[in-house]
Design a protein around this motif. Sequence first.
Motif, PDB file in Angstrom:
ATOM      1  N   PRO A  43     -11.264 -14.573   6.608  1.00 48.59           N
ATOM      2  CA  PRO A  43     -12.656 -14.787   6.149  1.00 48.59           C
ATOM      3  C   PRO A  43     -13.514 -15.099   7.324  1.00 48.59           C
ATOM      4  O   PRO A  43     -14.680 -14.813   7.338  1.00 48.59           O
ATOM      5  N   VAL A  44     -12.892 -15.641   8.757  1.00 50.93           N
ATOM      6  CA  VAL A  44     -13.819 -15.505   9.807  1.00 50.93           C
ATOM      7  C   VAL A  44     -14.244 -14.221  10.199  1.00 50.93           C
ATOM      8  O   VAL A  44     -15.412 -14.020  10.687  1.00 50.93           O
ATOM      9  N   PHE A  45     -13.126 -13.369  10.360  1.00 52.37           N
ATOM     10  CA  PHE A  45     -13.714 -12.155  11.009  1.00 52.37           C
ATOM     11  C   PHE A  45     -13.807 -10.862  10.082  1.00 52.37           C
ATOM     12  O   PHE A  45     -14.639  -9.932  10.645  1.00 52.37           O
ATOM     13  N   GLN A  46     -13.576 -11.116   8.826  1.00 50.13           N
ATOM     14  CA  GLN A  46     -13.738  -9.969   7.873  1.00 50.13           C
ATOM     15  C   GLN A  46     -13.291  -8.775   8.430  1.00 50.13           C
ATOM     16  O   GLN A  46     -14.020  -7.713   8.321  1.00 50.13           O
ATOM     17  N   PRO A  47     -11.974  -8.715   8.997  1.00 51.61           N
ATOM     18  CA  PRO A  47     -11.457  -7.222   9.460  1.00 51.61           C
ATOM     19  C   PRO A  47     -11.512  -6.111   8.524  1.00 51.61           C
ATOM     20  O   PRO A  47     -11.233  -6.622   7.283  1.00 51.61           O
ATOM     21  N   LYS A  48     -11.533  -5.223   9.219  1.00 51.73           N
ATOM     22  CA  LYS A  48     -11.047  -3.909   8.283  1.00 51.73           C
ATOM     23  C   LYS A  48      -9.811  -3.628   8.030  1.00 51.73           C
ATOM     24  O   LYS A  48      -9.565  -2.819   6.959  1.00 51.73           O
ATOM     25  N   SER A  49      -8.799  -4.367   8.590  1.00 50.74           N
ATOM     26  CA  SER A  49      -7.517  -4.391   8.315  1.00 50.74           C
ATOM     27  C   SER A  49      -6.567  -5.491   8.994  1.00 50.74           C
ATOM     28  O   SER A  49      -7.427  -6.053  10.158  1.00 50.74           O
ATOM     29  N   ILE A  50      -5.677  -6.028   8.573  1.00 50.50           N
ATOM     30  CA  ILE A  50      -4.630  -6.817   9.339  1.00 50.50           C
ATOM     31  C   ILE A  50      -3.305  -5.994   9.459  1.00 50.50           C
ATOM     32  O   ILE A  50      -2.977  -5.676   8.381  1.00 50.50           O
ATOM     33  N   VAL A  51      -2.861  -5.719  10.782  1.00 52.89           N
ATOM     34  CA  VAL A  51      -1.618  -4.956  11.036  1.00 52.89           C
ATOM     35  C   VAL A  51      -0.474  -6.021  10.944  1.00 52.89           C
ATOM     36  O   VAL A  51      -0.695  -7.136  12.010  1.00 52.89           O
ATOM     37  N   CYS A  52       0.700  -5.872  10.508  1.00 51.25           N
ATOM     38  CA  CYS A  52       1.662  -6.778  10.545  1.00 51.25           C
ATOM     39  C   CYS A  52       3.122  -5.936  10.795  1.00 51.25           C
ATOM     40  O   CYS A  52       3.173  -4.702  10.441  1.00 51.25           O
ATOM     41  N   HIS A  53       4.121  -6.674  11.275  1.00 55.18           N
ATOM     42  CA  HIS A  53       5.302  -6.092  11.586  1.00 55.18           C
ATOM     43  C   HIS A  53       6.341  -6.610  10.608  1.00 55.18           C
ATOM     44  O   HIS A  53       6.630  -7.879  10.254  1.00 55.18           O
ATOM     45  N   LEU A  54       7.382  -5.997  10.355  1.00 56.32           N
ATOM     46  CA  LEU A  54       8.581  -6.181   9.477  1.00 56.32           C
ATOM     47  C   LEU A  54       9.490  -7.324   9.989  1.00 56.32           C
ATOM     48  O   LEU A  54      10.081  -8.166   9.362  1.00 56.32           O
ATOM     49  N   GLY A  55       9.646  -7.251  11.379  1.00 55.35           N
ATOM     50  CA  GLY A  55      10.513  -8.003  12.202  1.00 55.35           C
ATOM     51  C   GLY A  55      12.137  -7.630  11.774  1.00 55.35           C
ATOM     52  O   GLY A  55      13.088  -8.469  11.975  1.00 55.35           O
ATOM     53  N   TYR A  56      12.272  -6.401  11.376  1.00 53.02           N
ATOM     54  CA  TYR A  56      13.481  -5.900  11.006  1.00 53.02           C
ATOM     55  C   TYR A  56      14.313  -5.296  12.166  1.00 53.02           C
ATOM     56  O   TYR A  56      13.894  -4.665  13.202  1.00 53.02           O
ATOM     57  N   ASN A  57      15.770  -5.861  12.275  1.00 50.40           N
ATOM     58  CA  ASN A  57      16.350  -5.528  13.271  1.00 50.40           C
ATOM     59  C   ASN A  57      17.918  -4.895  12.589  1.00 50.40           C
ATOM     60  O   ASN A  57      18.390  -5.709  12.087  1.00 50.40           O
ATOM     61  N   ASN A  58      18.402  -3.714  12.880  1.00 49.86           N
ATOM     62  CA  ASN A  58      19.104  -3.104  12.127  1.00 49.86           C
ATOM     63  C   ASN A  58      20.450  -3.641  12.390  1.00 49.86           C
ATOM     64  O   ASN A  58      21.472  -3.713  11.642  1.00 49.86           O
ATOM     65  N   LEU A  59      20.756  -4.244  13.707  1.00 47.54           N
ATOM     66  CA  LEU A  59      21.922  -4.672  14.023  1.00 47.54           C
ATOM     67  C   LEU A  59      22.132  -6.103  13.295  1.00 47.54           C
ATOM     68  O   LEU A  59      23.407  -6.336  13.060  1.00 47.54           O
ATOM     69  N   LYS A  60      21.028  -6.826  13.177  1.00 46.69           N
ATOM     70  CA  LYS A  60      21.400  -7.923  12.610  1.00 46.69           C
ATOM     71  C   LYS A  60      21.269  -7.958  11.061  1.00 46.69           C
ATOM     72  O   LYS A  60      21.775  -8.844  10.357  1.00 46.69           O
ATOM     73  N   HIS A  61      20.354  -7.107  10.532  1.00 49.58           N
ATOM     74  CA  HIS A  61      20.030  -7.245   9.077  1.00 49.58           C
ATOM     75  C   HIS A  61      20.489  -6.522   8.089  1.00 49.58           C
ATOM     76  O   HIS A  61      20.564  -6.680   6.900  1.00 49.58           O
ATOM     77  N   SER A  62      20.904  -5.209   8.578  1.00 45.95           N
ATOM     78  CA  SER A  62      21.467  -4.147   7.723  1.00 45.95           C
ATOM     79  C   SER A  62      22.850  -4.532   7.085  1.00 45.95           C
ATOM     80  O   SER A  62      22.896  -4.180   5.864  1.00 45.95           O
ATOM     81  N   GLN A  63      23.297  -5.582   7.463  1.00 46.07           N
ATOM     82  CA  GLN A  63      24.851  -5.981   6.604  1.00 46.07           C
ATOM     83  C   GLN A  63      24.453  -6.892   5.555  1.00 46.07           C
ATOM     84  O   GLN A  63      25.170  -7.173   4.575  1.00 46.07           O
ATOM     85  N   ASP A  64      23.208  -7.331   5.251  1.00 50.81           N
ATOM     86  CA  ASP A  64      22.743  -8.104   4.077  1.00 50.81           C
ATOM     87  C   ASP A  64      21.332  -7.890   3.991  1.00 50.81           C
ATOM     88  O   ASP A  64      20.589  -8.742   4.131  1.00 50.81           O
TER      89      ASP A  64
END
Length: 270
Positions: free
Chosen positions: A105-126
């Motif tokens: 509500p402060v900036f009223q941006p046209k978008s906000i870009v976010c990252h999943l933080g996914y790491n195949n070596l750490k997260h693919s097993q579960d």
Amino acid sequence: MYHNEFRSYRRFSGKIFINAPFSRLRTDLLPTFIDNGLQPEIGLEGNDLWDTPQQEFIELAELLNRHGLHCTLHAPFHDLTPGGFDREIIRVTREKLTLVFNLLPVFQPKSIVCHLGYNNLKHSQDLNRWLDVCTETWTPLLESAQRYHVPVMFENTYEHAPSIHMALLERLAPLNPKCCLDTGHILAFSTTSWENWYSAFLPHLGQLHLHDNNGSTDQHLALGQGIFHFDNFFSELQNKEELPIITLEQRSVEDVLHSLSYLARTIFAP
């Protein structure tokens, strides 16, 4: 400074955004953006969200508004695990992400870009557990963004292929998240082609991060200075009724100017 150099791109500069770390806006970049009518994608990384008084964010937003400039926001991603398995790290991750979503509500941006933080070596097993935690993290944030009519763009980073994004978007579908396609990250980190990413993202494509590299590291080069096939990519984009939000992610004013020149000869050609 640089006023004459940027003047020739004024006909389309209002349609794009330029990467601007918040720390650099505070120290040296802001006059260049204001004087040349450039729109920032404000990167909020490191300790920006922990240490900056709310009033400073408000003053920056008011200054941009006075000059008729819109912005987008780039949410933090270093050290964060939205789909992690340690409850305290997840808690801090959610706390920090909440801080940036509180700025909508402060900036009223046209978008906000976010990252999943996914790491195949750490997260693919579960993967299912990772998706469960990630869904719990993003659901209240997306609900907040909807209240302020700000689209949330999930950017490809270290993911090898678009399947992870597609799985998460399916779970979050009622909240209508979008995708941000990052050309440099495809070259540096992906194991599949830009065509596959583009095809998968297309129904959800809302934003582009444009930069180049030599295929081995994330160099953030100017467009055309690496090996990404921008001519073919832009030809595909011409088939869309409306261009996605475009952000240039170069690290120097000279490289931004080079990229603007490239855009002037391609997708923004008269």
